[in-house]
Design a protein around this motif. Structure first.
Motif, short mmCIF file in Angstrom:
data_model
loop_
_atom_site.label_atom_id
_atom_site.label_comp_id
_atom_site.label_asym_id
_atom_site.label_seq_id
_atom_site.Cartn_x
_atom_site.Cartn_y
_atom_site.Cartn_z
N VAL A 1 0.84 -1.20 0.00
CA VAL A 1 0.00 0.00 0.00
C VAL A 1 0.88 1.25 0.00
O VAL A 1 0.61 2.22 -0.71
CB VAL A 1 -0.94 -0.01 1.22
CG1 VAL A 1 -1.59 1.33 1.41
CG2 VAL A 1 -2.00 -1.07 1.03
N ALA A 2 1.97 1.19 0.79
CA ALA A 2 2.88 2.34 0.85
C ALA A 2 3.50 2.60 -0.51
O ALA A 2 3.77 3.74 -0.88
CB ALA A 2 3.96 2.10 1.89
N LEU A 3 3.71 1.54 -1.27
CA LEU A 3 4.33 1.67 -2.59
C LEU A 3 3.36 2.28 -3.59
O LEU A 3 3.78 2.91 -4.55
CB LEU A 3 4.75 0.28 -3.07
CG LEU A 3 6.00 0.18 -3.90
CD1 LEU A 3 7.17 0.74 -3.13
CD2 LEU A 3 6.25 -1.26 -4.26
N GLY A 4 2.05 2.08 -3.37
CA GLY A 4 1.05 2.52 -4.32
C GLY A 4 1.07 4.01 -4.59
O GLY A 4 0.72 4.45 -5.67
N VAL A 5 1.55 4.79 -3.62
CA VAL A 5 1.55 6.23 -3.79
C VAL A 5 2.52 6.68 -4.88
O VAL A 5 2.35 7.73 -5.48
CB VAL A 5 1.85 6.93 -2.44
CG1 VAL A 5 3.28 6.80 -2.05
CG2 VAL A 5 1.46 8.38 -2.50
N TYR A 6 3.51 5.84 -5.18
CA TYR A 6 4.44 6.19 -6.27
C TYR A 6 3.70 6.36 -7.59
O TYR A 6 4.05 7.22 -8.40
CB TYR A 6 5.51 5.11 -6.45
CG TYR A 6 6.64 5.22 -5.48
CD1 TYR A 6 7.55 6.26 -5.58
CD2 TYR A 6 6.81 4.29 -4.47
CE1 TYR A 6 8.59 6.36 -4.69
CE2 TYR A 6 7.84 4.39 -3.58
CZ TYR A 6 8.73 5.43 -3.69
OH TYR A 6 9.75 5.53 -2.80
N GLY A 7 2.69 5.52 -7.83
CA GLY A 7 1.94 5.63 -9.07
C GLY A 7 1.34 7.01 -9.23
O GLY A 7 1.49 7.65 -10.28
N ILE A 8 0.71 7.50 -8.16
CA ILE A 8 0.08 8.82 -8.21
C ILE A 8 1.13 9.91 -8.33
O ILE A 8 1.02 10.84 -9.13
CB ILE A 8 -0.79 9.02 -6.96
CG1 ILE A 8 -1.96 8.04 -6.99
CG2 ILE A 8 -1.29 10.43 -6.86
CD1 ILE A 8 -2.81 8.06 -5.76
N MET A 9 2.21 9.78 -7.54
CA MET A 9 3.24 10.82 -7.54
C MET A 9 3.92 10.94 -8.89
O MET A 9 4.10 12.03 -9.42
CB MET A 9 4.30 10.52 -6.48
CG MET A 9 3.87 10.87 -5.09
SD MET A 9 5.22 10.59 -3.97
CE MET A 9 6.12 12.11 -4.15
N CYS B 1 -7.96 5.54 8.36
CA CYS B 1 -6.73 5.60 7.60
C CYS B 1 -6.87 4.86 6.28
O CYS B 1 -6.30 5.27 5.27
CB CYS B 1 -5.58 4.99 8.41
SG CYS B 1 -5.21 5.93 9.85
N ALA B 2 -7.66 3.78 6.27
CA ALA B 2 -7.86 3.05 5.02
C ALA B 2 -8.58 3.94 4.01
O ALA B 2 -8.23 3.94 2.83
CB ALA B 2 -8.67 1.79 5.27
N CYS C 1 -6.88 5.01 0.42
CA CYS C 1 -7.55 4.72 -0.85
C CYS C 1 -7.91 5.99 -1.61
O CYS C 1 -8.48 5.91 -2.69
CB CYS C 1 -8.83 3.93 -0.63
SG CYS C 1 -8.56 2.27 -0.10
N ASN C 2 -7.62 7.16 -1.04
CA ASN C 2 -8.02 8.43 -1.65
C ASN C 2 -9.52 8.52 -1.89
O ASN C 2 -9.97 8.99 -2.92
CB ASN C 2 -7.30 8.66 -2.98
CG ASN C 2 -5.85 8.95 -2.78
OD1 ASN C 2 -5.48 9.57 -1.80
ND2 ASN C 2 -5.03 8.48 -3.69
N ARG C 3 -10.28 8.00 -0.94
CA ARG C 3 -11.73 8.07 -1.09
C ARG C 3 -12.25 9.32 -0.39
O ARG C 3 -11.64 9.81 0.56
CB ARG C 3 -12.38 6.84 -0.44
CG ARG C 3 -12.13 5.56 -1.17
CD ARG C 3 -12.91 5.46 -2.42
NE ARG C 3 -14.35 5.48 -2.18
CZ ARG C 3 -15.24 5.33 -3.15
NH1 ARG C 3 -14.87 5.18 -4.37
NH2 ARG C 3 -16.52 5.36 -2.87
#
Lengths: 344, 165
Positions: free
Chosen positions: A127-135, A207-208, A212-214
């Motif tokens: 999950v922590a890695l997922g933010v790289y996609g957005i960044m 936090c979830a 998830c950027n919801r």
């Protein structure tokens, strides 16, 4: 490593991928139907009965739209952004136990891809890695609004990861293990962790939503301030992949929440039904998915009920409310454990 | 063993790419990949906890913050600070000193026998926790105080800046 083992795992991985993608697909429809229900109108109902073919139409439309890569964009990273987002979303479900072991022709088949003994930390890491996609997507677009979205996503995910990690620590003090399979086995029947960790669940759930950027935490794509946020410049299936990864993340985080706090595939009186183990495994899996769907509905319910936070409110909630609260939860859990061990 | 050599090659390759790329954001991304290869090394050593913590903390948090800062900086060719020859010479001397130190310490190094690992299960979470909180309790507590000091220092620095404005 025998052949049967490899085939079994391969089949399981493919099956989970297909189920994940189908659920993510129909979540888009469900979201609009729920929105329609909340706002007292029909949702999409033109394509097929009850609009059941709507996700297929949307998918087809995404594929056939013109794909635009802006001239000023960094091409490689622009493509890498959605790729990372979808890959990290898909691989995070690898450690979730979907049901009890099945016995097929004398062979025990665990309904879990990998039972590693740091299971929950694996989910956390991915999950922590997922933010790289957005960044990366936001930065590579070479657009100020996209960059703002990317920066917001990064700081938001870092802030809420801390509180999430701390709430998990309190849970681990109760379960004494990091393996998701063992955590589920401990919650047999109705001994769900929600009864012992209600505060921890509240923090984890908040936090979830943020991870998830919801809504109410969807500031990276806040359209009133940032046009489209990090995916302003995206079109065609790349935009589709970003949206899809959001729905997959929602599904996986629902699954994690059910696994950690709501007993996973356990349900009350599971062992007093007198059914065969295989049947119980399948029944447990069905129950597990029903719980997940309830959580997905909860995500949507919140989305159409609450307005978005302001950015300073978001940071205040994360740092000044959730983190102290989760630390207090750890202390409280420790005290209760010691009192229970010494006096009872 | 062949897996180790392949991953080690990848680590060194991406570490070199980190240094040699001109673009700062690329450099950070190569560093992220380097950390990922370290994670694979830890898994090969059966240190699962260290692997996953390296994954979460370095790749998931610290490098995200690096990227965050770099994205906000405007790193163009014209804003690049020009270094004088004196600094370059000093840099070369410092680098050579480092090479000499590393070469000297490598000479003293003995290769451990990988077959006779003292305790192969040491990298698992429960074993690691027990060792940390019994045998190495004092170093563990001291390092946590060190981290706390750094944190307090960082907060103090940030506070002073806001007062001036």
């Amino acid at each position: 490593m025998e052949l049967a083992f490899i085939i079994e795992k391969f089949a399981l991985v493919i099956l989970i991928f297909v189920v994940t993608l189908v659920i993510a697909m129909y979540s888009t429809l469900a979201e609009r139907k729920v929105a329609g229900f909340m706002q007292d109108r029909y949702g999409p109902d033109r394509a097929g009965p009850f609009g059941m073919l709507q996700p297929l139409c949307d998918g087809g439309k995404f594929f056939f739209k013109e794909e635009i890569i802006p001239a000023g964009a960094h091409k490689a990273l622009f493509i890498l952004g959605p790729t990372i987002a979808i890959i990290t979303a898909c691989i995070s479900s690898a450690v979730i136990p979907w049901g009890r072991d099945l016995t097929i022709a004398g062979r025990v088949v665990p309904l879990q891809v990998a039972d590693i003994n740091v299971g929950i930390l694996y989910v956390f890491g991915v999950v922590a890695l997922g933010v790289y996609g957005i960044m990366l997507g936001g930065w590579a677009s070479n657009n100020k609004f996209s960059l703002m979205g990317a920066v917001r996503a990064a700081s938001q995910s870092i802030s809420y990861e801390i509180a999430m990690g701390l709430s998990i620590i309190a849970m681990l003090m109760v379960t004494q293990t990091l393996s998701l399979r063992e955590i589920v086995e401990q919650q047999a029947g109705f001994n769900w962790n929600i009864w012992v960790q209600p505060l921890g669940f509240l923090i984890f759930c908040t936090c979830a939503f943020a991870e998830c950027n919801r809504v109410p935490f969807d500031l990276p794509e806040c359209e009133t301030e940032l046009i489209g946020g990090y995916h302003t410049e995206y079109s065609s299936m790349k935009l589709g992949l970003y949206m899809f990864s959001e729905y997959i993340n929602m599904f996986v985080s629902s699954a994690v929440m059910v696994t950690l706090y709501f007993g996973g595939y356990n349900f009350p009186f599971i062992d007093s039904l007198g059914l065969s183990p295989n049947l119980l495994a399948i029944l447990g899996m069905v129950i597990f998915f029903l719980k997940i769907f309830a959580f997905i509905f909860f995500f949507m319910w919140i989305r159409w009920t609450l307005p978005r936070f302001r950015y300073d409110q978001l940071m205040n909630l994360g740092w000044k409310m959730l983190i102290p609260l989760s630390i207090a939860n750890i202390v409280l859990t420790g005290v209760i454990t010691i009192v229970k061990d010494t006096f009872f | 063993m062949s897996v180790f050599y392949f991953v080690a090659f990848l680590s060194i390759f991406f570490a070199l790419m980190t240094i040699f790329t001109k673009n700062a954001v690329h450099s950070v991304l190569y560093l992220v990949i380097t950390f990922f290869t370290f994670t694979i090394h830890y898994i090969l050593l059966n240190a699962q906890f260290l692997a996953v913590v390296n994954f979460i903390v370095y790749m998931g948090a610290i490098m995200v913050l690096f990227l965050f800062v770099l994205m906000l900086l405007n790193l163009n060719k014209d804003t690049e600070p020009l270094k004088s020859n004196l600094i370059k010479i000093i840099g070369v001397i410092a680098g050579l000193c480092l090479v000499v130190t590393i070469a000297g310490s490598l000479k003293l190094l003995e290769t451990s026998n990988p077959v006779v690992l003292k305790d192969p299960g040491i990298g698992l979470v429960s074993n690691l926790g027990k060792v940390l909180f019994s045998e190495f309790l004092l170093p563990f507590e001291i390092s946590s105080i060190l981290l706390l000091t750094a944190m307090v220092g960082a907060v103090l620095l940030a506070k002073n800046e806001t007062k001036k404005i």
